[in-house]
Design a protein around this motif. Structure first.
Motif, short mmCIF file in Angstrom:
data_model
loop_
_atom_site.label_atom_id
_atom_site.label_comp_id
_atom_site.label_asym_id
_atom_site.label_seq_id
_atom_site.Cartn_x
_atom_site.Cartn_y
_atom_site.Cartn_z
N LYS A 101 0.76 -1.26 -0.10
CA LYS A 101 0.09 -0.07 0.03
C LYS A 101 0.71 1.27 -0.18
O LYS A 101 0.69 2.30 -0.81
CB LYS A 101 -0.96 0.14 1.17
N GLY A 102 1.68 1.33 0.75
CA GLY A 102 2.65 2.51 1.02
C GLY A 102 3.50 2.80 -0.34
O GLY A 102 3.63 3.80 -0.64
N VAL A 103 4.03 1.68 -0.78
CA VAL A 103 4.69 1.74 -2.12
C VAL A 103 3.94 2.47 -3.30
O VAL A 103 4.21 3.44 -4.08
CB VAL A 103 5.38 0.58 -2.65
N LEU A 104 2.80 1.63 -3.55
CA LEU A 104 1.82 2.08 -4.71
C LEU A 104 1.13 3.36 -4.41
O LEU A 104 1.19 4.08 -5.40
CB LEU A 104 0.57 0.89 -4.92
N ALA A 105 0.95 3.88 -3.17
CA ALA A 105 0.43 5.08 -2.81
C ALA A 105 1.25 6.32 -3.28
O ALA A 105 0.90 7.38 -3.72
CB ALA A 105 -0.09 5.18 -1.51
N LEU A 330 13.40 -9.00 1.90
CA LEU A 330 12.81 -7.83 1.37
C LEU A 330 11.15 -7.81 1.25
O LEU A 330 10.82 -8.86 0.88
CB LEU A 330 13.44 -7.18 0.32
N PRO A 331 10.50 -7.04 1.83
CA PRO A 331 9.08 -6.72 1.33
C PRO A 331 8.78 -7.01 -0.23
O PRO A 331 9.53 -6.54 -1.03
CB PRO A 331 8.74 -5.45 1.94
N TRP A 332 7.60 -7.47 -0.18
CA TRP A 332 7.19 -7.99 -1.81
C TRP A 332 7.24 -6.70 -2.60
O TRP A 332 7.61 -6.62 -3.79
CB TRP A 332 6.02 -8.72 -1.70
N ALA A 333 6.84 -5.68 -2.10
CA ALA A 333 6.57 -4.40 -2.89
C ALA A 333 8.07 -4.05 -3.49
O ALA A 333 8.14 -3.49 -4.27
CB ALA A 333 5.71 -3.46 -2.13
N VAL A 334 8.98 -3.88 -2.53
CA VAL A 334 10.49 -3.51 -2.74
C VAL A 334 10.98 -4.36 -3.79
O VAL A 334 11.75 -4.16 -4.75
CB VAL A 334 11.19 -3.60 -1.37
N ARG A 335 10.80 -5.79 -3.76
CA ARG A 335 11.25 -6.71 -4.62
C ARG A 335 10.63 -6.37 -6.07
O ARG A 335 11.05 -6.71 -6.98
CB ARG A 335 11.11 -8.11 -4.24
N TRP A 336 9.24 -6.17 -5.94
CA TRP A 336 8.61 -5.82 -7.02
C TRP A 336 9.18 -4.60 -7.90
O TRP A 336 9.61 -4.70 -9.18
CB TRP A 336 7.09 -5.71 -6.99
N LEU A 337 9.60 -3.56 -7.13
CA LEU A 337 10.13 -2.34 -7.70
C LEU A 337 11.40 -2.73 -8.51
O LEU A 337 11.82 -2.21 -9.19
CB LEU A 337 10.23 -1.08 -6.57
N LEU A 338 12.36 -3.34 -7.56
CA LEU A 338 13.68 -3.97 -8.11
C LEU A 338 13.53 -4.60 -9.36
O LEU A 338 14.37 -4.78 -10.32
CB LEU A 338 14.33 -4.56 -7.07
N LYS A 339 12.47 -5.47 -9.60
CA LYS A 339 11.90 -6.21 -10.72
C LYS A 339 11.90 -5.49 -11.94
O LYS A 339 12.32 -5.82 -13.14
CB LYS A 339 10.97 -7.36 -10.35
N MET A 340 11.34 -4.29 -11.65
CA MET A 340 10.91 -3.39 -12.82
C MET A 340 11.92 -2.73 -13.32
O MET A 340 11.96 -2.43 -14.79
CB MET A 340 9.86 -2.42 -12.16
#
Length: 387
Positions: A101-105, A330-340
């Motif tokens: 939520k924090g990353v996407l917001a 690492l939190p999922w959202a951070v891993r998602w950002l790194l994957k991007m």
């Protein structure tokens, strides 16, 4: 690895122990290694001993460690224990909003602001929201103690390096009884250090926001830091203990089977910014020391030159490879950002070791730093002139 860079010139004068400086470089989450090295050094001193460094200088994450340690300058052991506690309990959520939520917001807010804010009022753009870091710094660092420790002579000076986006230059914000200085591309500004100075110094470009101090904008201290050792020298250091966060192993040739990803490129840029300028400056000081060795005492005094004795610490292991073991902490959202950006497959070190603010990684780094330093205890004792 600890390499010793030492030049003794007894004809000039014996080194004043009050002029030993600590230089802590940047490296994001890697800065936990610095705590381990300091922990090992503290074990060589009595429990009630003050900080053996009268000058403390830091940039980026190293600046945060510097100020935290400076607040406890009257008790070396206590300061290291406080730092160790913070890193032992570290989590990404303490540094930036890392929940999904924090990353996407935050990313959505960045997009909306791009079209709704006027040019003059637009906020800093960044991948991560670092308000948690500002809150953490307010909780763990008592900036008033820096003035007190300087007044009580536990500290001679303390500095935090940041990079000015207005001037494209390196700025050393410092406290201490030293006159301000200005050289080409670098400047020393005397003022009370605050959370804003630390947030500016740790403002990794793109990932973390720039910080406004008075009417100027600042970012990570390593960006424009082309002569990092100049700050402790300006503050009066005769000896400098340097903790660099890049292992010599990481400089070995890498095997690439395809074009590097954005994460690999960004990770390499960070290595250059955080480590290469410091390595180059160390080599420059070595050359100056050799030149000074050929001058007689009167000539050195006339030219204002003096030898600088250094002790350099570097990790004995590849921290990028070490970070991969902890990737899934690492939190999922951070891993998602790194994957991007091409660094989220758990196999490519890239930028991961700089962003892995999780205690499983930081605890291993502390342990490594302590082991590396204790293995060279005799050199440390010699540097600090301990019996």
């Amino acid at each position: 690895m600890i390499s010793k860079l030492k030049n003794k010139f007894t004809s000039e004068s014996t080194h004043d122990k009050n002029k030993i400086a600590l230089m802590l470089g940047g490296g994001g989450a890697r800065a936990a290694y610095q705590v381990g090295v300091l922990k090992a050094i503290a074990e060589l001193y009595p429990r009630n001993h003050g900080l053996p460094f009268k000058i403390i200088c830091g940039s980026s994450a190293g600046a945060i460690n510097s100020c935290a340690l400076g607040c406890y300058a009257s008790s070396f052991h206590l300061g290291v224990r406080k730092l160790e506690w913070v890193w032992h309990n570290m989590s990404s959520k303490n540094i930036f909003k890392s929940s999904t939520k924090g990353v996407l917001a935050h990313l959505l807010a960045m997009m909306v602001r791009k079209f709704t804010w006027s040019t003059s009022a637009s906020p800093a753009v960044s991948v991560f929201n670092t308000k948690p870091l500002a809150k953490l710094l307010e909780q763990v660092i008592d900036f008033k103690m820096l003035d007190k420790n300087i007044a009580d002579d536990y500290l001679h000076a303390i500095s935090v390096d940041a990079s000015s986006y207005n001037q494209n230059s390196s700025i050393s914000f410092y406290q201490g009884n030293v006159e301000p200085w200005q050289r080409d591309g670098r400047e020393g500004i005397k003022e009370q250090l605050t959370v804003d100075h630390l947030m500016a110094s740790a403002g990794i470009p793109i990932l973390f926001p720039s910080i406004k101090i008075k009417n100027r904008y600042y970012g990570d201290g390593a960006i424009c830091q082309f002569s990092p050792l100049s700050t402790p020298i300006h503050l009066g250091a005769d000896k400098i203990l340097v903790i660099n966060l890049e292992s010599h192993i990481e400089k070995q040739t890498k095997t690439l089977i395809k074009h590097p990803s954005m994460a690999q490129i960004f990770g390499q840029i960070m290595e250059i910014v955080f480590a290469d300028t410091l390595n180059a400056d160390i080599e420059r000081v070595e050359r100056i020391n050799k030149t000074v060795a050929h001058l007689n005492a009167s000539t050195r005094q006339k030219l204002g030159l003096k030898p600088i004795e250094m002790l350099l610490f570097k990790p004995s292991l590849n921290l990028s490879e070490l970070a991969l073991k902890h990737y899934y902490s690492l939190p999922w959202a951070v891993r998602w950002l790194l994957k991007m950006i091409g660094g989220g497959n758990g196999k490519d070190p890239g930028i991961i070791s700089y962003m892995l603010f999780e205690n499983s990684f930081s605890r291993e780094l502390i342990k490594l730093g302590e082991q590396d330093a204790l293995a060279r205890a005799d050199e440390i004792k010699d540097f600090f002139e301990l019996q």
